[in-house]
Design an enzyme around this catalytic site. Structure first.
Site, mmCIF file in Angstrom:
data_model
loop_
_atom_site.group_PDB
_atom_site.id
_atom_site.type_symbol
_atom_site.label_atom_id
_atom_site.label_comp_id
_atom_site.label_asym_id
_atom_site.label_seq_id
_atom_site.Cartn_x
_atom_site.Cartn_y
_atom_site.Cartn_z
ATOM 1 N N LYS A 256 0.919 -1.266 0.028
ATOM 2 C CA LYS A 256 -0.063 0.003 -0.111
ATOM 3 C C LYS A 256 1.104 1.359 0.025
ATOM 4 O O LYS A 256 1.157 1.733 0.969
ATOM 5 C CB LYS A 256 -0.916 0.083 1.297
ATOM 6 C CG LYS A 256 -1.695 1.365 1.353
ATOM 7 C CD LYS A 256 -3.110 1.180 0.591
ATOM 8 C CE LYS A 256 -4.015 2.096 1.134
ATOM 9 N NZ LYS A 256 -5.416 2.037 0.337
ATOM 10 N N GLY B 23 -7.493 5.482 -2.739
ATOM 11 C CA GLY B 23 -8.897 6.232 -3.187
ATOM 12 C C GLY B 23 -9.167 5.651 -4.637
ATOM 13 O O GLY B 23 -9.104 4.641 -4.784
#
Length: 255
Positions: free
Chosen positions: A60, A141
């Site tokens: 991530k 997002g």
């Protein structure tokens, strides 16, 4: 760093066919919005990869919304990915930019006096890829989230140059969001190799009809429908997903 600056994009296959080694698996997971199931899908993919016998690790690169725990910043999404894989790597590699404020990355970074630069992300990806058989990179997002003044998450995906899996948050308006995201992916020269329908509501009107409309238009296989889970774990989500159509997905080795 400007987008036009030279960056060597990692390649999906790192082992030549002549070596007898299977090609490695990598993908970039994006979504139609924030909070629509990217992390759950990424963790389910890592769980399935680990069960296949692959050495796997999730990444991530940018996480916004971290708290100090046990003397170290933790982000729930990053922790979920780490728990689902089976190769432990330093948090500084799996999440080069761990930001405290739960806000858009460029805003959170500015509050901490940080500039999100792609170079450490790409370097970290290469190091993780060298230590694993499979790597899942989760975006932040939606597909086009600003990371700094002239660089966004679509630029990062383009430089990583990985096949893309899209998570569609199933709710009113998801068809347009999914098709626009797919167009943006294609505009960057990337290949959408699969998509996941993730239920955001207990019941959605015309759920099946929305699925059918997306299947007819996206041109990529539906990897599964994840219902609203009482316990949203990687293992639970993996029960509803089939990733075997993805390029270079490893064949399971039975002991």
């Amino acid at each position: 760093m400007a987008l036009e600056d030279p960056v060597i994009a990692p390649q999906t296959e790192t082992a030549p066919a002549a070596s007898g080694m299977p090609p490695r698996f990598s993908c970039f997971v994006t979504g139609t919005d924030t909070e629509i199931g990217k992390t759950l899908t990424s963790a389910a993919m890592l769980y399935a990869l680990a069960r296949s016998g692959a050495r796997t690790c999730g990444m991530k690169p940018i996480a916004a919304g971290a708290v100090l725990r046990d003397g170290r910043l933790h982000n729930d999404d990053a922790d979920m990915l780490a728990a689902a894989g089976n190769v432990a790597m330093l948090p500084e590699l799996t999440t080069p930019f761990m930001l405290k404020e739960p806000a858009a990355p460029h805003i959170a970074a500015a509050l901490e006096g940080v500039v999100i630069d792609p170079v450490p992300i790409l370097a970290a990806y290469l190091e993780i890829a060298a230590a694993t058989d499979a790597t899942v990179v989760e975006g932040v997002g939606g597909f086009r989230v600003p990371l700094n003044d002239d660089y966004d998450s679509a630029d990062l995906a383009q430089q990583l140059n990985l096949p893309v899996v899209m998570v569609v948050g199933m709710r009113l308006g998801c068809i347009s969001q999914a098709l626009l995201t797919a167009e943006a992916i294609a505009a960057r020269g990337l290949k959408l190799v699969g998509w996941v329908a993730n239920a955001l509501e207990t019941e959605m009107s015309f759920f099946d009809e929305n699925i059918a409309a997306l299947e007819a238009r996206l041109g990529a296989p539906l990897l599964g429908r994840v219902p609203r889970l009482e316990q949203p774990t990687a293992a639970a989500a993996a029960e509803y997903l089939n990733f075997t159509s993805l390029p270079n997905w490893p064949v399971r080795h039975n002991n």
